[in-house]
Each structure stands twice: as structure tokens, then as C-alpha cells.
Design an enzyme around this catalytic site. Structure first.
Site, short mmCIF file in Angstrom:
data_model
loop_
_atom_site.label_atom_id
_atom_site.label_comp_id
_atom_site.label_asym_id
_atom_site.label_seq_id
_atom_site.Cartn_x
_atom_site.Cartn_y
_atom_site.Cartn_z
N CYS A 1 10.90 29.15 16.87
CA CYS A 1 9.79 28.08 16.62
C CYS A 1 8.93 28.21 15.48
O CYS A 1 8.19 29.26 15.34
CB CYS A 1 9.32 27.83 17.86
N ASP B 1 21.81 29.56 22.15
CA ASP B 1 22.46 28.93 22.96
C ASP B 1 21.62 28.58 24.24
O ASP B 1 21.88 27.45 25.02
CB ASP B 1 23.95 29.56 23.26
N ASP C 1 24.88 24.72 28.03
CA ASP C 1 25.37 24.46 26.71
C ASP C 1 26.69 25.19 26.44
O ASP C 1 27.08 26.33 26.71
CB ASP C 1 24.28 25.03 25.85
N CYS D 1 6.77 24.88 23.22
CA CYS D 1 5.94 24.01 22.87
C CYS D 1 6.41 22.38 22.64
O CYS D 1 5.62 21.61 22.38
CB CYS D 1 5.15 24.54 21.63
N CYS E 1 5.13 27.79 17.26
CA CYS E 1 4.46 28.54 18.19
C CYS E 1 4.93 30.23 18.33
O CYS E 1 4.81 30.98 18.65
CB CYS E 1 4.69 28.26 19.83
N GLU F 1 25.89 18.58 28.34
CA GLU F 1 25.61 17.62 27.27
C GLU F 1 26.62 16.74 27.14
O GLU F 1 27.95 17.01 27.37
CB GLU F 1 25.60 18.43 25.86
N CYS G 1 11.91 23.21 20.88
CA CYS G 1 11.11 24.42 21.15
C CYS G 1 10.98 24.17 22.74
O CYS G 1 10.14 23.26 23.18
CB CYS G 1 10.34 24.66 20.42
ZN LIG Z 1 7.28 26.40 20.08
#
Ligand SMILES: [Zn+2]
Length: 406
Positions: A354, A364, A184, A338, A357, A268, A335
Site C-alpha cells: 500500500c 493473491d 482469489d 486502510c 499505509c 469473484e 488495501c
Molecule cells: Zn493501506
């Protein structure tokens, strides 16, 4: 496997050689500018652009003309190379890779290139190199040149002369070491790897910015072309070259380490060129947040993300690895635990939490983990034969990646 590599050294020319090199660089610039002017003139008169062979004929005439007899003092091959450079500049323009060729100014990338290895002699034991019409030149021999010499470029930067020796050699096809990693790119952290490694921001420009601004102001107060002006100008150039050196050094070290320890690197596909486009926007569509955007643009150009990726690409190839670009969809908002996608996951610039969760991590690092996941998804897609986008080191996004991300 053939490997092309360039080795750069500082030259230690005597005063006569310095004078000659200045003259040769000047002659090459003159030829480049004269050929560009000729092409422009032909265009305005509706004539066809001259090809390389046609330009070479013109060059012979210029060398024999009474107006520019000094052109004969310069070695002919580097003069022809200046014409080749112009051809390439036109080709890049027509391919929309670059702006229209511009006239060269004195002191801006002064250089000339010897293309014929038969005319070049490299004596590494005595730290010297023989170049046509310059004779033996001493250089600061910091490391061994490997391979056969293909061509040599002489250039000037901040009052010093350098030689860049391009070589070719046969190497064993390398076996890549290590696994896959996602990266990243950021402003606060230059690069974050999905294994947790962090590269601090370079910011070399910002550190030297004050010094540079002061030097530039001092220069603007001097009478142009006076001795004090020249001194001030040399100082500005020194700071510029110091910035460049620090940046180069940092990027080379970072990309060398990453490419040595990984077989596949996912990045990316941010299209640095697009991101660093004018912050002000166009007159029809003025940009909303000029201030923050110009800050980001400056950081991008400052930190050399583009150069970072270019180096990663070729160094990974040297080590048998691959650089693969993935589309940056939701990499900062997904996330890794999850899979929940929400902008609310990213409460601040630095922190990821998140909302489903409760997974918490540095934003980063989350980005890097998501880039890695997207990369794996893309590879799985290619293996299953659904799409076959170009395999290695592409700087282009493609629909294949987009489909895999679903
Ligand atoms: Zn999550």
C-alpha cells in the site's frame, strides 16, 4: 432434503458384453445423428421441428425398417434417451447456452443411458449390476452406493467402460460448519483463501503436454486406420484420460475440503467463459496482447476454474452452506488495511504494498481478503432489505452487489 448423487465405477465386462456395449453406443449415436439430420431437413423445407413424441414415432419406424434392422437389437429406452439428449441440445441452443447441435462422431463420448430403475438391478454384495440386454455386469466396487437408483449411464473412455449410477436419497438438512471465507483465483496460485490457505496450480495439462504432443505427432506419421495408427491413437487417448483423472481428483479434493469447513464461500464473479474467449479477438478488434492472453486462457481452461466453482456450489449446498459471487471491482488494488485504492499498490504480480499505509502482503491473499470484505458488504446490504438478489450460489453478478460495494 433430497440429495441426488452419481457414483461412477469401472466395469469389468466380458468380451460379448463389450461388443454389445459398443453396438448399443453406436445405435444411440446413429439415432441421434439421424434425428438431427431429419430436423435440419425439416427446417430447410420450412417445416416445424418435431417434438420428442414425434421423434419417438420416427424411431419406431426406423427400428422396423428393413434398412436398419440392427436397431432392434439395441434396448429401446437408451435409444429414446438419445432423442431426449438431442432435444436438450436444441433447448440449450435456443437458450443461447450452447452452440448448434453437432453430429456425433464415433469414439467421442460413446455412451448410453437407462432411464427406468425398474429394469435395473444393483447387487452391491456381489459387485454386479443388471442392465437390459447386457445381463449381469461386474464392476470395480470401490465404495457403497447410497439411495435408490434413478438411472444408469454406461460410457467408454480411453478403451475402458464405466457405469455411472445416479441415485436419490433423503438426508437430514445439514447444519453448516465454519465461517465465511473469500477465495482469489489465480494462475500462479490456483486458489488463495482469505485465511491464508493456498492451493497450488494444477497444471496437469502442461505436465503431460510434451507427452501428448509427442504422441500426437507419432500418430500423424502413421498411415491412417493402420494397426500402428490405432495403437498410437490409443496412446493419445490414454494420456488425455490421465490428464482428466488428475484434474478431477485434484478439484474434488480441494472443493470437498473447502465446502466441509465453511458455511459461506465468496468468489469473484469472473465469468470464466468470457475470459477464456478467443485470444485473437475479432477482425474488427484484434486483441492487443494475443500472446499473454492466450497463455492466460490456456491456464484458465487447464485449471478448470469453472468446474471448481460448479463443485463448490453443489458441495456447499450438500453441507448446508452457500457459494456467493461478488463483483471483482478493485479486489487486486484495494488495501485491506486502510482501504486505499490504487493501481500503484500492486507493484508486481505477486506483491502488494500500500502506497499510503505501507501494508505489505502477497497479492493473491490481498485479493482473497477483499473478496471476503466485498461478500460481507453484499450480505449486510441484503439483510438491510435494500435489494434481494438471489440468495445462494448464483453465477451471475447483479446490481445489488455493485451498490453494496460503494
Ligand atoms: Zn493501506
Amino acid at each position: 432434503m433430497k440429495r441426488l448423487q452419481a457414483y461412477r465405477y469401472e466395469l469389468r465386462p466380458n468380451s460379448e458384453q463389450q461388443r454389445q456395449m459398443r453396438r448399443f453406443a453406436g445405435s444411440c449415436r446413429f439415432v441421434y445423428n439421424k434425428a438431427l439430420a431429419l430436423q435440419k431437413e425439416r427446417y430447410e423445407q420450412g417445416e416445424k421441428k418435431l417434438g420428442y413424441a414425434g421423434l419417438c414415432k420416427e424411431l419406431t419406424a426406423w427400428r422396423n425398417s428393413a434398412e436398419t434392422p440392427w436397431l432392434k437389437d439395441a434396448p429401446v429406452h437408451p435409444l429414446q434417451q438419445a432423442l431426449k439428449d438431442l432435444e436438450r441440445a436444441y433447448a440449450n441452443f435456443f437458450a443461447r447456452r450452447a452452440a448448434f447441435p453437432r453430429f456425433k462422431k464415433k469414439g467421442q463420448s460413446d455412451s448410453f443411458r437407462y432411464p427406468d430403475p425398474k429394469q435395473i438391478k444393483l447387487d452391491q454384495g456381489n459387485s454386479r449390476i443388471f442392465l437390459p440386454k447386457l445381463g449381469w455386469l461386474r464392476y470395480r466396487n470401490s465404495r457403497e452406493v447410497l439411495g435408490t437408483v434413478k438411472n444408469v449411464t454406461v460410457s467408454q473412455s480411453a478403451g475402458k467402460w464405466f457405469v455411472s449410477i445416479q441415485t436419490e436419497r433423503e438426508v437430514e438438512p445439514p447444519l453448516p460448519k465454519g465461517g465465511a471465507v473469500g477465495i482469489d483465483m489465480g494462475v500462479v496460485r490456483f486458489a488463495t483463501l482469505s485465511d491464508g490457505t493456498v492451493y497450488a496450480p494444477l497444471n496437469s495439462f502442461r505436465r503431460h503436454e510434451t507427452a501428448l504432443r509427442k504422441a500426437q505427432q507419432a500418430m500423424s506419421r502413421k498411415v491412417k486406420f493402420s494397426n500402428n495408427w490405432k495403437k498410437a491413437k490409443a496412446r493419445v487417448q490414454r494420456i488425455h484420460s490421465r490428464i482428466g483423472n488428475a484434474r478431477r481428483d485434484y478439484l474434488h479434493k480441494a472443493t470437498a475440503t473447502i465446502s466441509k469447513n465453511h458455511a459461506v464461500v465468496f468468489v469473484e464473479d469472473l465469468q470464466v467463459r468470457n475470459m477464456s474467449r478467443s485470444a485473437a479477438g475479432t477482425t474488427d478488434q484484434p486483441s492487443k496482447n494475443v500472446r499473454s492472453k492466450s497463455g492466460l486462457n490456456k491456464a484458465i481452461l487447464d485449471q478448470g476454474w469453472f468446474e471448481f466453482r460448479r463443485q463448490l456450489d453443489y458441495k456447499l449446498a450438500w453441507n448446508g452452506g452457500h457459494l456467493i459471487a461478488v463483483l471483482p471491482q478493485n479486489t487486486s488494488r484495494t488495501c485491506p488495511c486502510c482501504g486505499h485504492v490504487s493501481a500503484e499498490n500492486r507493484q508486481t504480480q505477486a506483491r502488494f504494498e500500500c502506497v499510503v499505509c505501507g501494508f505489505e502482503e502477497n497479492a493473491d491473499l490481498v485479493g482473497a481478503l477483499n473478496v471476503l470484505r466485498a461478500g460481507h458488504a453484499r450480505l449486510a446490504c441484503e439483510v438491510s432489505g435494500a435489494v434481494m438478489p438471489p440468495a445462494a450460489g448464483t453465477h451471475r453478478s447483479d446490481s445489488g452487489a455493485a451498490r453494496c460495494r460503494a
